[in-house]
Design a protein around this motif. Structure first.
Motif, PDB file in Angstrom:
ATOM      1  N   LEU A 120      51.624   1.845  23.337  1.00  0.00           N
ATOM      2  CA  LEU A 120      51.668   1.711  21.881  1.00  0.00           C
ATOM      3  C   LEU A 120      52.492   0.477  21.552  1.00  0.00           C
ATOM      4  O   LEU A 120      53.638   0.347  21.991  1.00  0.00           O
ATOM      5  CB  LEU A 120      52.298   2.944  21.237  1.00  0.00           C
ATOM      6  CG  LEU A 120      52.509   2.890  19.720  1.00  0.00           C
ATOM      7  CD1 LEU A 120      51.176   2.785  18.994  1.00  0.00           C
ATOM      8  CD2 LEU A 120      53.288   4.111  19.251  1.00  0.00           C
ATOM      9  N   SER A 121      51.898  -0.442  20.798  1.00  0.00           N
ATOM     10  CA  SER A 121      52.626  -1.664  20.457  1.00  0.00           C
ATOM     11  C   SER A 121      52.492  -1.959  18.967  1.00  0.00           C
ATOM     12  O   SER A 121      51.447  -1.715  18.351  1.00  0.00           O
ATOM     13  CB  SER A 121      52.096  -2.849  21.277  1.00  0.00           C
ATOM     14  OG  SER A 121      50.707  -3.048  21.066  1.00  0.00           O
ATOM     15  N   THR A 122      53.580  -2.474  18.396  1.00  0.00           N
ATOM     16  CA  THR A 122      53.591  -2.962  17.014  1.00  0.00           C
ATOM     17  C   THR A 122      54.111  -4.396  17.060  1.00  0.00           C
ATOM     18  O   THR A 122      54.222  -4.995  18.132  1.00  0.00           O
ATOM     19  CB  THR A 122      54.494  -2.080  16.134  1.00  0.00           C
ATOM     20  OG1 THR A 122      55.840  -2.187  16.597  1.00  0.00           O
ATOM     21  CG2 THR A 122      54.045  -0.625  16.180  1.00  0.00           C
ATOM     22  N   GLY A 127      55.807   0.489  23.710  1.00  0.00           N
ATOM     23  CA  GLY A 127      56.160   1.698  24.454  1.00  0.00           C
ATOM     24  C   GLY A 127      55.051   2.081  25.417  1.00  0.00           C
ATOM     25  O   GLY A 127      53.874   1.771  25.185  1.00  0.00           O
ATOM     26  N   ASN A 128      55.413   2.742  26.490  1.00  0.00           N
ATOM     27  CA  ASN A 128      54.434   3.085  27.523  1.00  0.00           C
ATOM     28  C   ASN A 128      54.718   4.486  28.050  1.00  0.00           C
ATOM     29  O   ASN A 128      55.870   4.868  28.250  1.00  0.00           O
ATOM     30  CB  ASN A 128      54.489   2.063  28.664  1.00  0.00           C
ATOM     31  CG  ASN A 128      53.504   2.386  29.776  1.00  0.00           C
ATOM     32  OD1 ASN A 128      53.807   3.159  30.680  1.00  0.00           O
ATOM     33  ND2 ASN A 128      52.312   1.796  29.722  1.00  0.00           N
ATOM     34  N   GLU A 236      42.483   0.710  20.889  1.00  0.00           N
ATOM     35  CA  GLU A 236      42.319   0.980  19.460  1.00  0.00           C
ATOM     36  C   GLU A 236      43.416   0.249  18.708  1.00  0.00           C
ATOM     37  O   GLU A 236      44.595   0.356  19.053  1.00  0.00           O
ATOM     38  CB  GLU A 236      42.434   2.486  19.197  1.00  0.00           C
ATOM     39  CG  GLU A 236      42.439   2.860  17.733  1.00  0.00           C
ATOM     40  CD  GLU A 236      42.737   4.340  17.522  1.00  0.00           C
ATOM     41  OE1 GLU A 236      43.110   4.697  16.397  1.00  0.00           O
ATOM     42  OE2 GLU A 236      42.614   5.101  18.492  1.00  0.00           O
ATOM     43  N   ARG A 237      43.057  -0.518  17.704  1.00  0.00           N
ATOM     44  CA  ARG A 237      44.045  -1.234  16.905  1.00  0.00           C
ATOM     45  C   ARG A 237      43.977  -0.741  15.472  1.00  0.00           C
ATOM     46  O   ARG A 237      42.902  -0.661  14.874  1.00  0.00           O
ATOM     47  CB  ARG A 237      43.806  -2.746  16.957  1.00  0.00           C
ATOM     48  CG  ARG A 237      44.740  -3.527  16.038  1.00  0.00           C
ATOM     49  CD  ARG A 237      44.698  -5.003  16.316  1.00  0.00           C
ATOM     50  NE  ARG A 237      45.439  -5.742  15.299  1.00  0.00           N
ATOM     51  CZ  ARG A 237      45.955  -6.946  15.498  1.00  0.00           C
ATOM     52  NH1 ARG A 237      45.818  -7.537  16.667  1.00  0.00           N
ATOM     53  NH2 ARG A 237      46.609  -7.569  14.528  1.00  0.00           N
ATOM     54  N   SER A 253      46.594   1.393  23.431  1.00  0.00           N
ATOM     55  CA  SER A 253      45.776   1.059  24.590  1.00  0.00           C
ATOM     56  C   SER A 253      45.830   2.219  25.567  1.00  0.00           C
ATOM     57  O   SER A 253      46.912   2.625  25.995  1.00  0.00           O
ATOM     58  CB  SER A 253      46.287  -0.219  25.266  1.00  0.00           C
ATOM     59  OG  SER A 253      45.545  -0.484  26.445  1.00  0.00           O
ATOM     60  N   LEU A 254      44.686   2.799  25.879  1.00  0.00           N
ATOM     61  CA  LEU A 254      44.618   3.942  26.785  1.00  0.00           C
ATOM     62  C   LEU A 254      43.852   3.543  28.041  1.00  0.00           C
ATOM     63  O   LEU A 254      42.672   3.201  27.968  1.00  0.00           O
ATOM     64  CB  LEU A 254      43.934   5.131  26.114  1.00  0.00           C
ATOM     65  CG  LEU A 254      43.718   6.374  26.995  1.00  0.00           C
ATOM     66  CD1 LEU A 254      45.059   6.946  27.450  1.00  0.00           C
ATOM     67  CD2 LEU A 254      42.907   7.432  26.255  1.00  0.00           C
ATOM     68  N   GLU A 255      44.530   3.574  29.169  1.00  0.00           N
ATOM     69  CA  GLU A 255      43.896   3.277  30.451  1.00  0.00           C
ATOM     70  C   GLU A 255      43.697   4.584  31.209  1.00  0.00           C
ATOM     71  O   GLU A 255      44.654   5.317  31.450  1.00  0.00           O
ATOM     72  CB  GLU A 255      44.773   2.333  31.266  1.00  0.00           C
ATOM     73  CG  GLU A 255      44.216   2.014  32.647  1.00  0.00           C
ATOM     74  CD  GLU A 255      45.209   1.243  33.490  1.00  0.00           C
ATOM     75  OE1 GLU A 255      45.184   0.003  33.459  1.00  0.00           O
ATOM     76  OE2 GLU A 255      46.027   1.893  34.174  1.00  0.00           O
TER      77      GLU A 255
END
Length: 287
Positions: A120-122, A127-128, A236-237, A253-255
């Motif tokens: 998750l990024s802003t 964060g991961n 997803e953004r 971002s989901l890997e």
């Protein structure tokens, strides 16, 4: 004169018989094998009575015990290293150790690795979070326990430590640089290139127990290896309104990885000088 010679001869014979009896195997006093170089594929399967007891706590950064962390094939056969946290009944640690070795062998034969890595990024935050699940054939453990031969068995105040060999496995020697420079193995700087095999290094932080630290490192190595074989990424953004500074953004971002590995094998491990970081080097055949 002749009588004196006979008496002297008799005394020598008696002395030799006595000396030979002292050297004959079968004495009630036994010594557990502790010379690592004499053990391996030709060694017998060690039992609970063959434990080498070490006072205090074993430091696996010490060169004397560092070799236990290396699990290069022995005589062309897979070798595994496991630890068992101390139990109330210490006799149970041996059976648990053999079962843990069988678990390693089951993973080596075939393992399913599923990972989910969410980022998750802003504008000013990243964060991961990662989740790793592994599945292996638990029904094969009893048979594998019979196929594993324990060649090293140590015990200290914290638990028990085992190195075992899988009798029915075959592997190449995996020749690669094992030198230590600046207190780190060469493979930490550059993963070795082995024909026909992919390599991966997993990193984890120290856990409460030594055994958990090793398992976490192995888990991260499995995840790193699995990503090389199958990766599906979903991103997803989402734009979000941020008061006083206009429009910002939030990106997820989901890997996801879901893959079966055959032949996943840890060949070396390393613990940082401060003891806080654990590394594992593994290989896996390229299909």
């Amino acid at each position: 004169m002749k009588q004196k010679i006979i008496i002297l001869y008799t005394a020598v014979v008696i002395f030799l018989i006595f000396l030979t009896s002292c050297l004959t195997p079968g004495s009630n006093t036994t010594t557990a094998p502790s010379n690592r170089e004499t053990q391996g594929i030709g060694a017998r399967d060690l039992g609970p009575e063959d434990v080498v007891t070490v006072d205090g706590r074993i430091d696996f950064r010490d060169p004397e015990y560092r070799g236990l962390l290396s699990t290069a094939p022995i005589g062309g056969k897979p070798s595994f290293f496991v630890t068992v946290t101390r139990m109330y009944n210490r006799d149970e640690e041996y059976e648990m150790g053999r079962r843990m070795l069988a678990r390693q062998a089951a993973i080596y034969r075939r393992v399913r690795v599923q990972t989910k890595n969410m980022t998750l990024s802003t504008g000013d935050y990243v964060g991961n979070r990662e989740q790793v699940e592994i599945e292996y054939d638990k029904s094969s453990l009893p048979q594998l326990m019979d196929e594993i031969k324990i060649v090293e068995f140590y015990q200290d105040n914290d638990g028990s430590y085992f190195k075992g060999v899988l009798e029915n496995g075959r592997l190449p020697s995996f020749d690669f640089a094992r030198e230590i420079t600046d207190d780190r193995p060469v493979w930490l700087r550059k993963e070795p290139e082995l024909p026909g095999y992919a390599t991966a290094v997993g990193v984890s932080q120290r856990q409460m127990f030594f055994s958990t630290s090793l398992l976490k490192s192995e888990e991260q190595t499995l995840a790193a290896m699995a990503r090389q074989f199958n990766v599906g990424v979903k991103r997803e953004r989402t734009d979000i309104e941020m008061e006083s500074i206009g429009t910002g953004y939030q990106q997820k971002s989901l890997e996801q990885v879901d893959v079966f590995l055959k032949g996943f094998y840890v060949i070396d491990r390393w613990i940082s000088e401060d003891g806080n970081t654990y590394y594992s080097l593994a290989v896996c055949p390229i299909p």
